[in-house]
Scaffold this motif. Structure first.
Motif, PDB file in Angstrom:
ATOM      1  N   PRO A  58     -48.567  20.885   2.667  1.00  0.00           N
ATOM      2  CA  PRO A  58     -47.666  21.912   3.197  1.00  0.00           C
ATOM      3  C   PRO A  58     -48.080  23.307   2.731  1.00  0.00           C
ATOM      4  CG  PRO A  58     -46.601  20.703   1.423  1.00  0.00           C
ATOM      5  CD  PRO A  58     -47.941  20.057   1.645  1.00  0.00           C
ATOM      6  N   PHE A  59     -47.760  24.313   3.551  1.00  0.00           N
ATOM      7  CA  PHE A  59     -48.030  25.696   3.175  1.00  0.00           C
ATOM      8  C   PHE A  59     -46.956  26.596   3.774  1.00  0.00           C
ATOM      9  CE2 PHE A  59     -50.097  25.407   7.277  1.00  0.00           C
ATOM     10  CZ  PHE A  59     -49.805  26.624   7.865  1.00  0.00           C
ATOM     11  N   THR A  60     -46.843  27.786   3.209  1.00  0.00           N
ATOM     12  CA  THR A  60     -45.976  28.824   3.754  1.00  0.00           C
ATOM     13  C   THR A  60     -46.844  30.029   4.054  1.00  0.00           C
ATOM     14  OG1 THR A  60     -44.121  28.028   2.424  1.00  0.00           O
ATOM     15  CG2 THR A  60     -43.943  30.252   3.334  1.00  0.00           C
ATOM     16  N   ALA A  61     -46.812  30.485   5.292  1.00  0.00           N
ATOM     17  CA  ALA A  61     -47.610  31.633   5.719  1.00  0.00           C
ATOM     18  C   ALA A  61     -46.969  32.930   5.220  1.00  0.00           C
ATOM     19  CB  ALA A  61     -47.731  31.650   7.234  1.00  0.00           C
ATOM     20  N   ASN A  63     -45.854  35.300   6.834  1.00  0.00           N
ATOM     21  CA  ASN A  63     -44.683  35.684   7.639  1.00  0.00           C
ATOM     22  C   ASN A  63     -43.483  34.772   7.393  1.00  0.00           C
ATOM     23  OD1 ASN A  63     -45.338  33.331   8.950  1.00  0.00           O
ATOM     24  ND2 ASN A  63     -45.810  34.287  10.919  1.00  0.00           N
ATOM     25  N   GLY A  64     -43.617  33.819   6.450  1.00  0.00           N
ATOM     26  CA  GLY A  64     -42.518  32.943   6.101  1.00  0.00           C
ATOM     27  C   GLY A  64     -42.495  31.610   6.836  1.00  0.00           C
ATOM     28  N   ARG A  65     -43.314  31.478   7.857  1.00  0.00           N
ATOM     29  CA  ARG A  65     -43.371  30.211   8.582  1.00  0.00           C
ATOM     30  C   ARG A  65     -44.016  29.143   7.705  1.00  0.00           C
ATOM     31  NH1 ARG A  65     -45.294  31.830  14.661  1.00  0.00           N
ATOM     32  NH2 ARG A  65     -43.362  32.879  15.249  1.00  0.00           N
ATOM     33  N   THR A  66     -43.529  27.931   7.865  1.00  0.00           N
ATOM     34  CA  THR A  66     -44.108  26.827   7.107  1.00  0.00           C
ATOM     35  C   THR A  66     -44.913  25.939   8.047  1.00  0.00           C
ATOM     36  OG1 THR A  66     -42.137  25.469   7.423  1.00  0.00           O
ATOM     37  CG2 THR A  66     -42.237  26.817   5.424  1.00  0.00           C
ATOM     38  N   GLY A  67     -45.816  25.232   7.473  1.00  0.00           N
ATOM     39  CA  GLY A  67     -46.646  24.319   8.255  1.00  0.00           C
ATOM     40  C   GLY A  67     -47.343  23.351   7.326  1.00  0.00           C
ATOM     41  N   ARG A  68     -48.331  22.693   7.860  1.00  0.00           N
ATOM     42  CA  ARG A  68     -49.126  21.778   7.039  1.00  0.00           C
ATOM     43  C   ARG A  68     -50.553  21.767   7.557  1.00  0.00           C
ATOM     44  NH1 ARG A  68     -47.612  15.753   8.902  1.00  0.00           N
ATOM     45  NH2 ARG A  68     -47.741  16.135  11.114  1.00  0.00           N
TER      46      ARG A  68
END
Length: 76
Positions: A58-61, A63-68
């Protein structure tokens, strides 16, 4: 330099990176090694007999968006 030589060098670069780091992601491969198709190179290495573990990291960009993002680890 033909594609085969370039891919061979990319595979060596990935193995060298994994000798010093536990995991590698596409982003790290792109930034640090210039490898644009990490999954394809991992597939090439598997065909040569190397074994890998993979997981979603997982990561947080910014701009606050999260993803993986998929990460790969060389199995001894």
């Amino acid at each position: 330099m033909n594609d085969r030589d370039r891919f061979s060098q990319q595979c060596k670069d990935i193995l060298d990176y994994l000798d010093h780091h536990e995991w590698i992601t596409h982003r790290e491969a792109e930034i640090w090694l210039g490898v644009m198709r990490l999954a394809a190179r991992i597939c090439d290495l598997k065909k040569l007999g190397y074994q890998f573990e993979d997981k979603w990291i997982p990561f947080t960009a910014a701009n606050g968006r999260t993803g993986r993002i998929k990460g790969y680890k060389k199995v001894a």
